[in-house]
Enzyme design. Structure first.
Site, PDB file in Angstrom:
ATOM      1  N   ASP A  54      12.850  74.406  73.367  1.00 19.12           N
ATOM      2  CA  ASP A  54      13.976  74.472  72.436  1.00 19.12           C
ATOM      3  C   ASP A  54      14.749  75.766  72.631  1.00 19.12           C
ATOM      4  O   ASP A  54      15.323  76.304  71.688  1.00 19.12           O
ATOM      5  CB  ASP A  54      13.482  74.348  70.990  1.00 19.12           C
ATOM      6  CG  ASP A  54      12.496  75.458  70.621  1.00 19.12           C
ATOM      7  OD1 ASP A  54      11.978  76.118  71.552  1.00 19.12           O
ATOM      8  OD2 ASP A  54      12.244  75.666  69.413  1.00 19.12           O
ATOM      9  N   ASP A 111      17.185  80.426  70.549  1.00 17.82           N
ATOM     10  CA  ASP A 111      15.937  79.713  70.213  1.00 17.82           C
ATOM     11  C   ASP A 111      16.183  78.940  68.919  1.00 17.82           C
ATOM     12  O   ASP A 111      16.595  79.508  67.914  1.00 17.82           O
ATOM     13  CB  ASP A 111      14.801  80.722  70.039  1.00 17.82           C
ATOM     14  CG  ASP A 111      13.452  80.016  69.933  1.00 17.82           C
ATOM     15  OD1 ASP A 111      13.434  78.772  69.904  1.00 17.82           O
ATOM     16  OD2 ASP A 111      12.433  80.710  69.875  1.00 17.82           O
TER      17      ASP A 111
END
Length: 962
Positions: free
Chosen positions: A608, A565
């Protein structure tokens, strides 16, 4: 038998044949006897020459050895040198010696002249070579015959130098018989003779093979005291005159007999030939006409019918009987083909046959189409006429059908029709192949193998199916076009059988599927890949992860899943727009894709978020790779227009093994580990552990989001403050920072270190900023006595708020209509938020500074640390990050950092504020450095703002009462 009269004529030729063969046989025997006598006389002469040559050679060499021993010195300082010099000289003068040795009185070899064998001969006994010299007083030579390792026979002779005094020693010599005899005998016999030369049972030399049917001459030869036997036989050469004469005689007898027999048969065959011709003519399916030539001045001018068969008579109509008596020119005129007469005359003259297909337009002949063949027959001609009406009409119908089929297949768009034999050679391809591949049909038929780029992987299986008469599934072959492009052609083959159901060919249709396959690949790619980064998408990753799990369970291997992440992505996306966010994701994807090996899987599974599978690696083997990856991410700088961003990544790691339940549980475990990495400080990895207390963090975060939203609706937030104490600045009034606390439904204060990051991560921070600003201004407005004693009130703004134009307008409107002087308000923005969004930060700061507001750059040193940006940024205060201040009295590098930041900020005309001052020692050190302000637990802990306001009101009331 059928031809008995002809058999009676065979007796005379056969009798003549045997008589002639007998005469030639007697003559060949005479010639053979004369040839053998000649060969025997020639062999005897050559045998005597060979014997003389060998014996002379032997006598000369023995005489030379005797001379050597006669001249042996009675005394010499070095007999070895004397022997070597004379023996070598003798060898050069009289070639043929293989070696000459000298032995002492004990018959032990002391020297030899052949240096190559010297080490093997020195100090050996002559007896070792079969040379017996027991009676040393003998004047003659002893001899021996041995065979060396190369298989050559060596003749050895030797004797005592002085038979009456053995102290002088012994001399022996060896002759390589193969080399010696080849040189002497070969020149005499050449290839004209075959021979064997033997020493007892030892065959010393052989040339050719002795023929038992030819005379052999034997000759005794003496060589060095040994007796040899020479057997010599002359060779006839390439032929035997007697047999040749006999063969020629038999052949001539046979030719004469055959010629006689043919002459006798010709009289009988003439009649039967006529009968056979008549029978063949009558049984023929063709009309046969024999015409006799008519000449004028030795030139053929016309023909007259001499004979015709029944088919010819039936082919012409009943009214054509009158044509039989007419000349050929008149007949052809009646049949409307007068042009055939010159052709027939030319055939009769040249003998060159003529053949033609004709359409008949006369009622005198029943056939519509005929095939005529004109050949020369004796002094005339023979004409063969065949009715081909049915075949011609069938050919025309077939041609029309073929033309129709050709127009059909040539008009196919994107398809072509083909046919090839069982060997794969194309026999037909329609012209539409040129529209697809650019090659003409003829070029493609001859060179199609050179046009192929790639065959199907199961080409061998397809060929086996076709040869077995089975229809294979459609398959694709890749070709290079004439223009150099690549096309995919789909083939659909169909076996073709004859009437006996035997496979004879393969036919089918080829279709250009290039566009279809490209579209399929595009659809497949789009369905399995992320359009932004080109990595696998969530759907493809789930499928590939399940496949990996299946392999691991089957093979008992392991792999590792990493859930990645990105940190700070939302800041880039919010401050610079989606284009910047997209570009950042593309660059991050390239960064993560480096150093991956075959079998590893990298996918983008969220905005993301990325998933990476290291194939066949345990967690312990992956950690070093992750450390390198984090260093690369930490060092990465994302530049967008006038902004520079530092990014980070939190990585959750989970091992994939045979115990893994399913892909969903595996991703969930890695996701939990990723959130644990975020909670532990970000930009790090965390390995999944079932006993980890952070397992439920994600669910906890979602609960916090819900709790924050409920707290906003229920107004369960409270303002706190923390004093900012002047160190090297005059005290002008109260100076503090506004802090936010959230209350639980039970009225308990909740940890801001938890709900603030959650609000930032889930986009709630702008609402909290608006709540803090509005409540702070309202509180100050409600307490004018406190406002009068206030110097600065610092309010924190997040990066999301900093880029919000709508919120900026709200602040300006609120301050313009408020009793709170703008110069008493100081907005704190973090270094990361300001530097990563310079344009928005600049507009925000400039707009509020025009009203009189002040700005502080918070957490300086923890983010970009760019002094260039600080110089161009219109802030009044620089708050030094507490991570440097906390340990500055115990860490020299932290102390130096605080000092450097203060000096640079001061040189730019900005005041400095030190955070996290936890003790008086730090306070004193900061004062000595010249730091403007300080903030921390040692100077005042956070407390409710309402208490301060109430306390200020009580003090004022007390003063008023006094």
């Amino acid at each position: 038998m059928q031809f008995k009269p002809l058999d009676r004529g065979n007796g005379l030729p056969v009798a003549l044949f045997f008589i002639l063969c007998f005469v030639f046989g007697l003559f060949s025997l005479y010639l053979e006897d004369q040839e053998q006598r000649r060969l025997a006389a020639k062999a005897a002469i050559v045998a005597q020459q060979v014997a003389n040559t060998i014996e002379v050679f032997s006598a000369d060499r023995q005489r030379a050895l005797n001379d050597l021993m006669i001249t042996w010195p009675e005394y010499h300082p070095n007999p070895t040198d004397w022997f070597n010099a004379h023996a070598v000289t003798m060898q050069h003068v009289l070639p043929g010696f293989d070696d000459i040795v000298w032995a002492d009185e004990n018959q032990q070899i002391q020297w030899n002249i052949k240096s190559a064998d010297r080490d093997a001969l020195l100090h050996r006994q002559l007896m070792d070579f079969g040379l017996a010299l027991q009676n040393s007083e003998q004047l003659g030579f002893a001899n021996a015959l041995i065979q060396n390792p190369r298989g050559h026979y060596l003749a050895i002779v030797g004797r005592a130098i002085n038979p009456y005094d053995e102290s002088y020693g012994f001399v022996a010599a060896s002759f390589d018989l193969q080399m010696t005899l080849s040189a002497m005998v070969g020149e005499l016999i050449g290839s004209d003779f075959s021979l064997t030369l033997s020493d007892g049972k030892h065959q010393l030399m052989a040339n050719g093979t002795l023929n038992s049917h030819e005379p052999v001459v034997e000759q005794t030869i003496e060589f060095a005291g040994r007796e040899w036997l020479l057997k010599l036989q002359g060779n006839r050469g390439g032929f035997e005159i007697g047999r040749i004469v006999m063969a020629i005689g038999v052949l001539m007898s046979l030719i004469i007999s055959i010629f006689l027999r043919r002459q006798l048969r010709s009289a009988f065959k003439l009649t039967q030939s006529q009968q056979r011709y008549k029978a063949a003519s009558e049984s023929s399916l063709d009309a046969i006409l024999v015409l006799q030539a008519l000449t004028r001045q030795h030139l053929v001018v016309d023909f007259k019918l001499a004979e015709s068969n029944r088919v010819a008579q039936k082919m012409f109509a009943t009214g054509a009987e009158h044509l039989k008596s007419k000349l050929l020119s008149e007949q052809l005129a009646e049949l409307n083909h007068p042009a055939l007469l010159p052709i027939c005359i030319e055939v009769c003259r040249s003998g060159q046959a003529y053949e033609q297909y004709l359409e008949t337009n006369s009622d005198l002949i029943s056939a519509q189409w005929i095939k005529i063949q004109v050949v020369k027959a004796g002094s005339g001609i023979a004409i063969t006429v065949r009715d081909i009406t049915a075949r011609r009409l069938s050919q025309q119908a077939l041609k029309e059908s073929e033309e129709k089929f050709r127009r059909l297949v040539d008009g196919l768009n994107g398809h072509f029709v083909y046919s090839h034999d069982l060997g794969g050679r194309i026999s037909y391809v329609s012209s539409s192949v040129q529209d697809i591949l650019g090659y003409s049909p003829e070029h493609f038929k001859l060179n199609y193998r050179h046009c192929v780029k790639r065959q199907p992987e199961n080409a061998a299986q397809i060929r086996q199916q076709l040869l077995a008469g089975e229809r294979p599934e459609p398959y694709v072959v890749e070709y290079f076009t004439k223009a150099g492009e690549i096309r995919q052609i789909e083939y659909r083959d169909s076996p073709v059988f004859d009437e006996q159901h035997k496979l004879i060919a393969v036919e089918g249709i080829g279709r250009d599927v290039t566009a279809d396959l490209a579209l399929q690949q595009q659809v497949y790619y789009q369905a399995n890949h992320d359009q932004l980064t080109g990595l696998y998408n969530r759907y493809a990753f789930d499928r590939m992860l399940k496949e990996r799990l299946s392999v691991i369970r089957t093979q008992g291997s392991v792999s590792t899943l990493c859930y990645i992440d990105m940190d700070q992505f939302k800041l880039v996306n919010d401050s610079c727009g989606h284009q910047a966010g997209d570009e950042l994701l593309r660059q991050v994807a390239n960064l993560l894709g480096t150093s991956l090996k075959s079998g590893d899987i990298l996918a983008r599974v969220g905005g993301d978020e990325f998933c990476l599978v290291y194939a066949d690696l345990q967690v312990s083997q992956v950690l070093e790779k992750l450390a390198v990856m984090l260093d690369a991410i930490r060092s990465f700088r994302f530049v967008w227009e006038d902004k520079v961003f530092h990014i980070g990544a939190s990585i959750g790691v989970a091992e994939i093994n045979a115990k893994t339940l399913n892909s969903a549980e595996l991703i969930k475990a890695a996701d939990h580990a990723c959130y644990s990495a975020k909670n532990l400080g970000r930009n790090r990895y965390h390995v999944f552990d079932e006993s980890d207390q952070q397992l439920n963090y994600q669910q906890s975060e979602l609960e916090w989001v819900n709790e924050i939203q409920k707290a906003l609706l229920e107004d369960r937030f409270e303002l706190f403050y923390q004093n900012i104490e002047p160190l090297n600045q005059p005290a002008k009034g109260r100076h503090y920072e506004i802090l936010l606390r959230m209350l639980s439904p039970k009225g308990e204060y909740l940890n801001p270190g938890i709900f603030i990051p959650v609000a930032e991560r889930y986009g709630l921070m702008n609402k909290l900023d608006e709540w803090v600003f509005t409540r702070t201004i309202s509180a100050l407005e409600a307490h004018p006595e406190h406002l009068e004693a206030l110097d600065k009130c610092a309010i924190n703004l997040s990066g999301m708020t900093l880029g919000n134009e709508e919120f900026l307008d709200k602040i300006i409107r609120r301050l313009r209509h408020s009793t709170v002087p703008p110069e008493k308000i100081c907005f704190e923005i973090t270094e990361t938020a300001a530097v990563t969004n310079l344009a928005a930060a600049g507009r925000f700061i400039d707009a509020l500074r025009e009203l009189g507001c002040r700005f502080a750059l918070d957490d300086f040193g923890a983010g970009m640390s760019s002094f260039t940006y600080l110089k161009n940024m219109a802030v009044d205060y620089v708050k030094i990050d507490g991570s440097f201040v906390r340990n500055m009295c115990r860490d020299r590098s932290d102390y130096a950092t605080v000092k450097a930041i203060h000096e640079i900020a001061s040189s730019m005309g900005k005041l400095t504020v030190a955070e996290f001052v936890s003790d008086q020692e730090t306070r004193i050190a900061l004062t000595k450095l010249g730091i403007s302000f300080a903030q921390g637990f040692a100077l005042g802990k956070p407390a409710p703002l309402q208490n301060l306001l109430n306390e200020q009101k009580v003090i004022i009331r007390h003063l008023t009462a006094v």
